[in-house]
Design an enzyme around this catalytic site. Sequence first.
Site, PDB file in Angstrom:
ATOM      1  N   LEU A 176      -3.302 -13.579  -1.225  1.00  0.00           N
ATOM      2  CA  LEU A 176      -2.076 -14.073  -0.594  1.00  0.00           C
ATOM      3  C   LEU A 176      -1.715 -13.247   0.634  1.00  0.00           C
ATOM      4  N   PHE A 206      -3.197  -7.247 -15.155  1.00  0.00           N
ATOM      5  CA  PHE A 206      -4.275  -7.756 -16.022  1.00  0.00           C
ATOM      6  C   PHE A 206      -3.637  -8.189 -17.324  1.00  0.00           C
ATOM      7  N   SER A 260      -2.897   2.015 -22.610  1.00  0.00           N
ATOM      8  CA  SER A 260      -2.828   3.487 -22.548  1.00  0.00           C
ATOM      9  C   SER A 260      -1.736   3.881 -21.548  1.00  0.00           C
ATOM     10  N   TYR A 264       7.860 -14.689 -13.924  1.00  0.00           N
ATOM     11  CA  TYR A 264       8.294 -14.126 -15.212  1.00  0.00           C
ATOM     12  C   TYR A 264       9.215 -12.920 -15.064  1.00  0.00           C
ATOM     13  N   PRO A 270       6.017 -16.616  -6.752  1.00  0.00           N
ATOM     14  CA  PRO A 270       5.074 -17.742  -6.786  1.00  0.00           C
ATOM     15  C   PRO A 270       4.590 -18.004  -8.212  1.00  0.00           C
ATOM     16  N   PRO A 276       1.150 -19.758 -10.268  1.00  0.00           N
ATOM     17  CA  PRO A 276      -0.269 -19.470 -10.043  1.00  0.00           C
ATOM     18  C   PRO A 276      -0.810 -20.085  -8.747  1.00  0.00           C
TER      19      PRO A 276
HETATM   20  C1  HXC Z   1      -6.275  -2.675 -20.617  1.00  0.00           C
HETATM   21  C2  HXC Z   1      -6.775  -1.645 -18.591  1.00  0.00           C
HETATM   22  C3  HXC Z   1      -7.336  -2.855 -18.088  1.00  0.00           C
HETATM   23  C4  HXC Z   1      -7.339  -3.993 -18.966  1.00  0.00           C
HETATM   24  C5  HXC Z   1      -7.495  -1.325 -16.554  1.00  0.00           C
HETATM   25  N1  HXC Z   1      -6.917  -0.749 -17.605  1.00  0.00           N
HETATM   26  N2  HXC Z   1      -7.772  -2.613 -16.823  1.00  0.00           N
HETATM   27  N3  HXC Z   1      -6.243  -1.552 -19.827  1.00  0.00           N
HETATM   28  N4  HXC Z   1      -6.807  -3.856 -20.203  1.00  0.00           N
HETATM   29  N5  HXC Z   1      -7.852  -5.158 -18.563  1.00  0.00           N
HETATM   30  C6  HXC Z   1      -6.488   0.642 -17.709  1.00  0.00           C
HETATM   31  C7  HXC Z   1      -7.676   1.600 -17.557  1.00  0.00           C
HETATM   32  O1  HXC Z   1      -8.339   1.792 -18.785  1.00  0.00           O
HETATM   33  C8  HXC Z   1      -6.987   2.873 -17.089  1.00  0.00           C
HETATM   34  O2  HXC Z   1      -6.395   3.539 -18.177  1.00  0.00           O
HETATM   35  C9  HXC Z   1      -5.839   2.339 -16.229  1.00  0.00           C
HETATM   36  O3  HXC Z   1      -5.624   0.976 -16.630  1.00  0.00           O
HETATM   37  C10 HXC Z   1      -6.167   2.350 -14.753  1.00  0.00           C
HETATM   38  O4  HXC Z   1      -7.388   1.652 -14.569  1.00  0.00           O
HETATM   39  P1  HXC Z   1      -8.372   1.982 -13.362  1.00  0.00           P
HETATM   40  O5  HXC Z   1      -9.408   0.922 -13.313  1.00  0.00           O
HETATM   41  O6  HXC Z   1      -8.797   3.408 -13.438  1.00  0.00           O
HETATM   42  O7  HXC Z   1      -7.318   1.920 -12.164  1.00  0.00           O
HETATM   43  P2  HXC Z   1      -7.404   1.410 -10.724  1.00  0.00           P
HETATM   44  O8  HXC Z   1      -8.785   1.539 -10.167  1.00  0.00           O
HETATM   45  O9  HXC Z   1      -6.302   2.060  -9.999  1.00  0.00           O
HETATM   46  O10 HXC Z   1      -7.113  -0.173 -10.852  1.00  0.00           O
HETATM   47  C11 HXC Z   1      -5.817  -0.678 -11.011  1.00  0.00           C
HETATM   48  C12 HXC Z   1      -5.853  -1.976 -11.823  1.00  0.00           C
HETATM   49  C13 HXC Z   1      -6.892  -2.974 -11.263  1.00  0.00           C
HETATM   50  C14 HXC Z   1      -4.427  -2.543 -11.803  1.00  0.00           C
HETATM   51  C15 HXC Z   1      -6.223  -1.652 -13.276  1.00  0.00           C
HETATM   52  O11 HXC Z   1      -6.846  -4.178 -11.998  1.00  0.00           O
HETATM   53  C16 HXC Z   1      -6.685  -3.259  -9.802  1.00  0.00           C
HETATM   54  O12 HXC Z   1      -7.189  -2.554  -8.938  1.00  0.00           O
HETATM   55  N6  HXC Z   1      -5.887  -4.308  -9.466  1.00  0.00           N
HETATM   56  C17 HXC Z   1      -5.549  -4.632  -8.068  1.00  0.00           C
HETATM   57  C18 HXC Z   1      -5.528  -6.095  -7.788  1.00  0.00           C
HETATM   58  C19 HXC Z   1      -4.837  -6.970  -8.799  1.00  0.00           C
HETATM   59  O13 HXC Z   1      -4.578  -6.583  -9.949  1.00  0.00           O
HETATM   60  N7  HXC Z   1      -4.530  -8.205  -8.368  1.00  0.00           N
HETATM   61  C20 HXC Z   1      -3.889  -9.180  -9.205  1.00  0.00           C
HETATM   62  C21 HXC Z   1      -2.418  -9.297  -8.883  1.00  0.00           C
HETATM   63  S1  HXC Z   1      -1.956 -10.798  -9.506  1.00  0.00           S
HETATM   64  P3  HXC Z   1      -6.786   5.072 -18.544  1.00  0.00           P
HETATM   65  O14 HXC Z   1      -6.005   5.332 -19.773  1.00  0.00           O
HETATM   66  O15 HXC Z   1      -8.263   5.063 -18.732  1.00  0.00           O
HETATM   67  O16 HXC Z   1      -6.334   5.882 -17.349  1.00  0.00           O
HETATM   68  C22 HXC Z   1      -0.429 -10.828 -10.030  1.00  0.00           C
HETATM   69  C23 HXC Z   1      -0.050 -12.267 -10.334  1.00  0.00           C
HETATM   70  C24 HXC Z   1       0.979 -12.456 -11.381  1.00  0.00           C
HETATM   71  O17 HXC Z   1       0.241  -9.863 -10.129  1.00  0.00           O
HETATM   72  C25 HXC Z   1       1.304 -13.916 -11.691  1.00  0.00           C
HETATM   73  C26 HXC Z   1       0.181 -14.864 -11.851  1.00  0.00           C
HETATM   74  C27 HXC Z   1       0.597 -16.250 -12.202  1.00  0.00           C
HETATM   75  P1  NAP Z   2      -5.004  -9.711  -4.834  1.00  0.00           P
HETATM   76  O1  NAP Z   2      -5.874 -10.458  -3.887  1.00  0.00           O
HETATM   77  O2  NAP Z   2      -5.652  -8.916  -5.904  1.00  0.00           O
HETATM   78  O3  NAP Z   2      -4.032  -8.812  -3.978  1.00  0.00           O
HETATM   79  C1  NAP Z   2      -3.580  -7.546  -4.345  1.00  0.00           C
HETATM   80  C2  NAP Z   2      -3.769  -6.631  -3.160  1.00  0.00           C
HETATM   81  O4  NAP Z   2      -3.084  -5.404  -3.426  1.00  0.00           O
HETATM   82  C3  NAP Z   2      -5.228  -6.292  -2.865  1.00  0.00           C
HETATM   83  O5  NAP Z   2      -5.487  -6.513  -1.506  1.00  0.00           O
HETATM   84  C4  NAP Z   2      -5.335  -4.818  -3.203  1.00  0.00           C
HETATM   85  O6  NAP Z   2      -6.256  -4.165  -2.330  1.00  0.00           O
HETATM   86  C5  NAP Z   2      -3.910  -4.344  -2.960  1.00  0.00           C
HETATM   87  N1  NAP Z   2      -3.597  -3.140  -3.727  1.00  0.00           N
HETATM   88  C6  NAP Z   2      -3.747  -2.939  -5.058  1.00  0.00           C
HETATM   89  N2  NAP Z   2      -3.398  -1.692  -5.380  1.00  0.00           N
HETATM   90  C7  NAP Z   2      -2.999  -1.102  -4.233  1.00  0.00           C
HETATM   91  C8  NAP Z   2      -2.542   0.196  -3.920  1.00  0.00           C
HETATM   92  N3  NAP Z   2      -2.389   1.128  -4.874  1.00  0.00           N
HETATM   93  N4  NAP Z   2      -2.244   0.483  -2.630  1.00  0.00           N
HETATM   94  C9  NAP Z   2      -2.385  -0.445  -1.670  1.00  0.00           C
HETATM   95  N5  NAP Z   2      -2.814  -1.704  -1.908  1.00  0.00           N
HETATM   96  C10 NAP Z   2      -3.136  -2.008  -3.170  1.00  0.00           C
HETATM   97  O7  NAP Z   2      -4.001 -10.713  -5.585  1.00  0.00           O
HETATM   98  P2  NAP Z   2      -3.035 -11.834  -5.019  1.00  0.00           P
HETATM   99  O8  NAP Z   2      -3.098 -12.976  -5.948  1.00  0.00           O
HETATM  100  O9  NAP Z   2      -3.230 -12.066  -3.579  1.00  0.00           O
HETATM  101  O10 NAP Z   2      -1.594 -11.142  -5.248  1.00  0.00           O
HETATM  102  C11 NAP Z   2      -0.757 -10.838  -4.171  1.00  0.00           C
HETATM  103  C12 NAP Z   2       0.676 -10.755  -4.642  1.00  0.00           C
HETATM  104  O11 NAP Z   2       1.104 -11.998  -5.167  1.00  0.00           O
HETATM  105  C13 NAP Z   2       0.922  -9.743  -5.763  1.00  0.00           C
HETATM  106  O12 NAP Z   2       2.190  -9.126  -5.565  1.00  0.00           O
HETATM  107  C14 NAP Z   2       0.968 -10.599  -6.995  1.00  0.00           C
HETATM  108  O13 NAP Z   2       1.704 -10.004  -8.032  1.00  0.00           O
HETATM  109  C15 NAP Z   2       1.669 -11.816  -6.433  1.00  0.00           C
HETATM  110  N6  NAP Z   2       1.474 -13.043  -7.207  1.00  0.00           N
HETATM  111  C16 NAP Z   2       0.283 -13.679  -7.196  1.00  0.00           C
HETATM  112  C17 NAP Z   2       0.137 -14.861  -7.898  1.00  0.00           C
HETATM  113  C18 NAP Z   2      -1.151 -15.622  -7.904  1.00  0.00           C
HETATM  114  O14 NAP Z   2      -1.286 -16.553  -8.705  1.00  0.00           O
HETATM  115  N7  NAP Z   2      -2.113 -15.312  -7.055  1.00  0.00           N
HETATM  116  C19 NAP Z   2       1.212 -15.366  -8.619  1.00  0.00           C
HETATM  117  C20 NAP Z   2       2.416 -14.672  -8.620  1.00  0.00           C
HETATM  118  C21 NAP Z   2       2.550 -13.520  -7.893  1.00  0.00           C
HETATM  119  P3  NAP Z   2      -7.094  -2.879  -2.812  1.00  0.00           P
HETATM  120  O15 NAP Z   2      -7.635  -3.192  -4.159  1.00  0.00           O
HETATM  121  O16 NAP Z   2      -8.121  -2.702  -1.755  1.00  0.00           O
HETATM  122  O17 NAP Z   2      -6.110  -1.747  -2.835  1.00  0.00           O
END
Ligand code: HXC
Ligand code: NAP
Length: 278
Positions: free
Chosen positions: A21, A96, A104, A146, A187, A189
């Site tokens: 996004l 996630f 944890s 939510y 938003p 999904p």
């Molecule tokens: C349980 C988990 C897990 C999982 C990670 N962890 N994934 N625990 N289930 N699926 C735990 C790990 O074991 C670790 O705990 C801690 O979380 C941190 O994980 P790392 O992988 O070391 O961290 P990091 O590399 O910083 O990654 C952060 C992250 C990862 C949040 C876990 O998913 C990420 O980078 N996400 C960024 C993008 C993202 O999530 N985009 C989606 C947004 S969508 P320990 O105890 O080992 O330290 C969104 C939409 C909502 O928000 C609405 C949709 C309709």
């Molecule tokens: P996405 O592509 O995974 O976007 C998340 C972005 O955040 C990635 O570019 C990631 O880049 C960055 N990010 C994660 N950790 C960060 C950190 N510590 N510092 C700086 N940047 C970081 O997912 P998306 O669907 O576009 O989500 C964007 C936003 O929309 C989020 O706020 C999400 O909660 C919201 N949202 C999404 C949906 C959906 O259905 N897609 C629905 C509701 C709300 P790096 O990993 O490189 O850091």
Amino acid sequence: MFRNDLLRPKRILITGGGTGLGKAMARRFLELGATVYICGRREDVLQRTAAELSPHGPINAIPCDVRNLDAVETMIDSIWKSGPLDILVNNAAGNFIARTEELSPGAWNSVIGIVLMGTLHCTMACGKRWLASNHKATVLNISATYAPVGSAYVVPSAVSKAGVEALTRSLAVEWGNRGIRMNAIAPGPIPTQGAFSRLMPRPELEAFALDRNPMHRFGTTEELANLTAFLISDGSSYINGEVIRMDGGEFLQGAGEFTALGRALTNADWASLKPRKK
Ligand code: HXC
Ligand code: NAP
């Protein structure tokens, strides 16, 4: 829908602007005349996005982990060297699905650090500079539907987004009389690799989500980018402290006592329920 200079000469930072996004918003804002900064943790991802979008306008990629306040201050300082930002979009997130009892402390820290603390760090870093120089500005936070009600299985995200919405409403009032507007979008999904790989990792979970939606489709990045452009533009200058839901009515689908009758009753049932003529 918009004049193509709608956002000229605005300077905008989108956190997490390298993917999903955030990237879609960056493209739209460039098309509308803005100068865009994107940040994220992965420099290669940011650089690829900047290269892809640069034909649309001036875009700068800055690696930064928003969990780290010092890193945020360094990024904001480097941006301010060429002038103040006008708009901050707090979009970076981590999420996630998991059963809460299995999380944890590191898992909690990770999501709360990105979503809640990251939003606070960026908002404070920009806000202090804007207030000190009487600079008019806008903050847009990306929430989730939510946030006001909570959600099982994404609890670190739910508590963080609830905090982000409280921040939005609080600062809209505290800073509103000094030229800073703050709003949020919630938003439903919208397919992105980042969200769907973590929240709907199996096809049946996607089908389940589609089935819950009154419009039986997901949102699009274009729909989100258009709403965002409107909310950050001067055309919406009296909207302050609002959370705008954009989910095709999905949230309300769960709210009405009798909504589920649409699935429970057939046409024949409805016909048999009509009052008989006497
Ligand atoms: C349980 C988990 C897990 C999982 C990670 N962890 N994934 N625990 N289930 N699926 C735990 C790990 O074991 C670790 O705990 C801690 O979380 C941190 O994980 P790392 O992988 O070391 O961290 P990091 O590399 O910083 O990654 C952060 C992250 C990862 C949040 C876990 O998913 C990420 O980078 N996400 C960024 C993008 C993202 O999530 N985009 C989606 C947004 S969508 P320990 O105890 O080992 O330290 C969104 C939409 C909502 O928000 C609405 C949709 C309709
Ligand atoms: P996405 O592509 O995974 O976007 C998340 C972005 O955040 C990635 O570019 C990631 O880049 C960055 N990010 C994660 N950790 C960060 C950190 N510590 N510092 C700086 N940047 C970081 O997912 P998306 O669907 O576009 O989500 C964007 C936003 O929309 C989020 O706020 C999400 O909660 C919201 N949202 C999404 C949906 C959906 O259905 N897609 C629905 C509701 C709300 P790096 O990993 O490189 O850091």
